[in-house]
Design a protein around this motif. Structure first.
Motif, PDB file in Angstrom:
ATOM      1  N   TYR A 144      -3.509  19.446  30.842  1.00 38.29           N
ATOM      2  CA  TYR A 144      -3.125  20.446  29.879  1.00 38.29           C
ATOM      3  C   TYR A 144      -4.171  21.111  29.091  1.00 38.29           C
ATOM      4  N   ALA A 145      -4.944  20.161  28.335  1.00 43.92           N
ATOM      5  CA  ALA A 145      -6.004  20.492  27.502  1.00 43.92           C
ATOM      6  C   ALA A 145      -7.092  21.404  28.286  1.00 43.92           C
ATOM      7  N   ALA A 146      -7.485  20.900  29.565  1.00 40.79           N
ATOM      8  CA  ALA A 146      -8.568  21.499  30.484  1.00 40.79           C
ATOM      9  C   ALA A 146      -7.920  22.933  30.914  1.00 40.79           C
ATOM     10  N   SER A 147      -6.564  23.058  31.311  1.00 39.13           N
ATOM     11  CA  SER A 147      -5.973  24.413  31.366  1.00 39.13           C
ATOM     12  C   SER A 147      -6.195  25.520  30.106  1.00 39.13           C
ATOM     13  N   GLY A 148      -5.939  24.912  29.386  1.00 42.04           N
ATOM     14  CA  GLY A 148      -5.972  25.753  27.788  1.00 42.04           C
ATOM     15  C   GLY A 148      -7.542  26.085  27.608  1.00 42.04           C
ATOM     16  N   LEU A 149      -8.406  25.239  27.666  1.00 45.84           N
ATOM     17  CA  LEU A 149      -9.642  25.471  27.509  1.00 45.84           C
ATOM     18  C   LEU A 149     -10.287  26.388  28.651  1.00 45.84           C
ATOM     19  N   SER A 150     -10.105  26.019  29.689  1.00 45.79           N
ATOM     20  CA  SER A 150     -10.602  27.022  30.905  1.00 45.79           C
ATOM     21  C   SER A 150      -9.953  28.430  30.661  1.00 45.79           C
ATOM     22  N   PHE A 151      -8.762  28.527  30.270  1.00 44.96           N
ATOM     23  CA  PHE A 151      -8.163  29.986  30.122  1.00 44.96           C
ATOM     24  C   PHE A 151      -8.981  30.549  29.079  1.00 44.96           C
ATOM     25  N   PHE A 152      -9.160  29.984  28.070  1.00 44.92           N
ATOM     26  CA  PHE A 152     -10.036  30.319  26.647  1.00 44.92           C
ATOM     27  C   PHE A 152     -11.460  30.774  27.011  1.00 44.92           C
ATOM     28  N   ALA A 153     -11.977  29.912  28.029  1.00 45.46           N
ATOM     29  CA  ALA A 153     -13.465  30.279  28.427  1.00 45.46           C
ATOM     30  C   ALA A 153     -13.663  31.570  29.443  1.00 45.46           C
ATOM     31  N   ILE A 154     -12.424  31.573  30.086  1.00 46.57           N
ATOM     32  CA  ILE A 154     -12.380  32.986  31.176  1.00 46.57           C
ATOM     33  C   ILE A 154     -12.280  34.049  30.219  1.00 46.57           C
ATOM     34  N   VAL A 155     -11.425  34.001  29.368  1.00 50.28           N
ATOM     35  CA  VAL A 155     -11.090  35.176  28.486  1.00 50.28           C
ATOM     36  C   VAL A 155     -12.604  35.618  27.724  1.00 50.28           C
ATOM     37  N   ARG A 206     -21.786  32.334  34.862  1.00 51.60           N
ATOM     38  CA  ARG A 206     -21.731  30.894  34.410  1.00 51.60           C
ATOM     39  C   ARG A 206     -20.719  30.113  33.620  1.00 51.60           C
ATOM     40  N   ALA A 207     -20.272  30.808  32.541  1.00 51.11           N
ATOM     41  CA  ALA A 207     -19.109  30.472  31.842  1.00 51.11           C
ATOM     42  C   ALA A 207     -17.866  30.319  32.852  1.00 51.11           C
ATOM     43  N   VAL A 208     -17.582  31.340  33.661  1.00 48.21           N
ATOM     44  CA  VAL A 208     -16.494  31.255  34.557  1.00 48.21           C
ATOM     45  C   VAL A 208     -16.477  30.356  35.424  1.00 48.21           C
ATOM     46  N   ILE A 209     -17.767  30.096  36.095  1.00 49.32           N
ATOM     47  CA  ILE A 209     -17.960  29.152  37.021  1.00 49.32           C
ATOM     48  C   ILE A 209     -17.785  27.702  36.414  1.00 49.32           C
ATOM     49  N   GLY A 210     -18.323  27.536  35.173  1.00 46.93           N
ATOM     50  CA  GLY A 210     -18.324  26.225  34.624  1.00 46.93           C
ATOM     51  C   GLY A 210     -16.620  25.825  34.192  1.00 46.93           C
ATOM     52  N   ALA A 211     -15.693  27.135  33.818  1.00 47.24           N
ATOM     53  CA  ALA A 211     -14.646  26.863  33.651  1.00 47.24           C
ATOM     54  C   ALA A 211     -13.651  26.246  34.710  1.00 47.24           C
ATOM     55  N   VAL A 212     -13.838  27.141  35.927  1.00 42.33           N
ATOM     56  CA  VAL A 212     -13.114  26.598  36.989  1.00 42.33           C
ATOM     57  C   VAL A 212     -13.496  25.425  37.456  1.00 42.33           C
ATOM     58  N   VAL A 213     -14.750  24.999  37.555  1.00 41.15           N
ATOM     59  CA  VAL A 213     -15.174  23.761  38.110  1.00 41.15           C
ATOM     60  C   VAL A 213     -14.593  22.589  37.262  1.00 41.15           C
ATOM     61  N   GLY A 214     -14.708  22.908  35.882  1.00 41.39           N
ATOM     62  CA  GLY A 214     -13.923  21.599  35.081  1.00 41.39           C
ATOM     63  C   GLY A 214     -12.625  21.700  35.355  1.00 41.39           C
ATOM     64  N   LEU A 215     -11.688  22.650  35.375  1.00 41.21           N
ATOM     65  CA  LEU A 215     -10.586  22.578  35.845  1.00 41.21           C
ATOM     66  C   LEU A 215     -10.228  21.985  37.008  1.00 41.21           C
TER      67      LEU A 215
END
Length: 107
Positions: A45-56, A77-86
């Motif tokens: 849940y935390a990673a989903s919220g953080l990745s959404f925030f990073a993509i926005v 790079r921010a989008v790729i990092g958010a998706v890889v982390g998720l």
């Protein structure tokens, strides 16, 4: 930012397990897997919220920088990092579910 949250949640789970052991609780394998699964659910849940925030945030950076090549590379790079982390957090959740469901035998 995402690594720090995962590290803190993992440390918290280790402290909870250490507290249970110090109190004399002897959890079975299934109880430990359930606790691990619940901790991973929180991380998912935390990673989903953080990745959404990073993509926005990356979208805002891309709009603000316009045609600047450096800004678009940073946003990418921010989008790729958010998706890889998720993906990493969700794959860990999948492994925990496979172990708990008995799909993968515990040695």
């Amino acid at each position: 930012m995402g690594e720090a949250v995962v590290r803190r949640l993992t440390t918290l789970a280790a402290y909870v397990l250490a507290a249970l052991v110090s109190l004399g609780a002897s959890p079975t394998e299934l109880e430990m897997l359930r606790a691990f699964d619940e901790a991973l659910s929180g991380m998912a849940y935390a990673a989903s919220g953080l990745s959404f925030f990073a993509i926005v945030w990356a979208g805002f950076m891309l709009m603000a920088d316009g045609s600047d090549e450096r800004g678009s590379a940073t946003a990418k790079r921010a989008v790729i990092g958010a998706v890889v982390g998720l993906v990493l957090v969700l794959s860990a959740k999948g492994v925990a579910l496979a172990l708990r469901g008995g799909i993968v035998p515990i040695p």
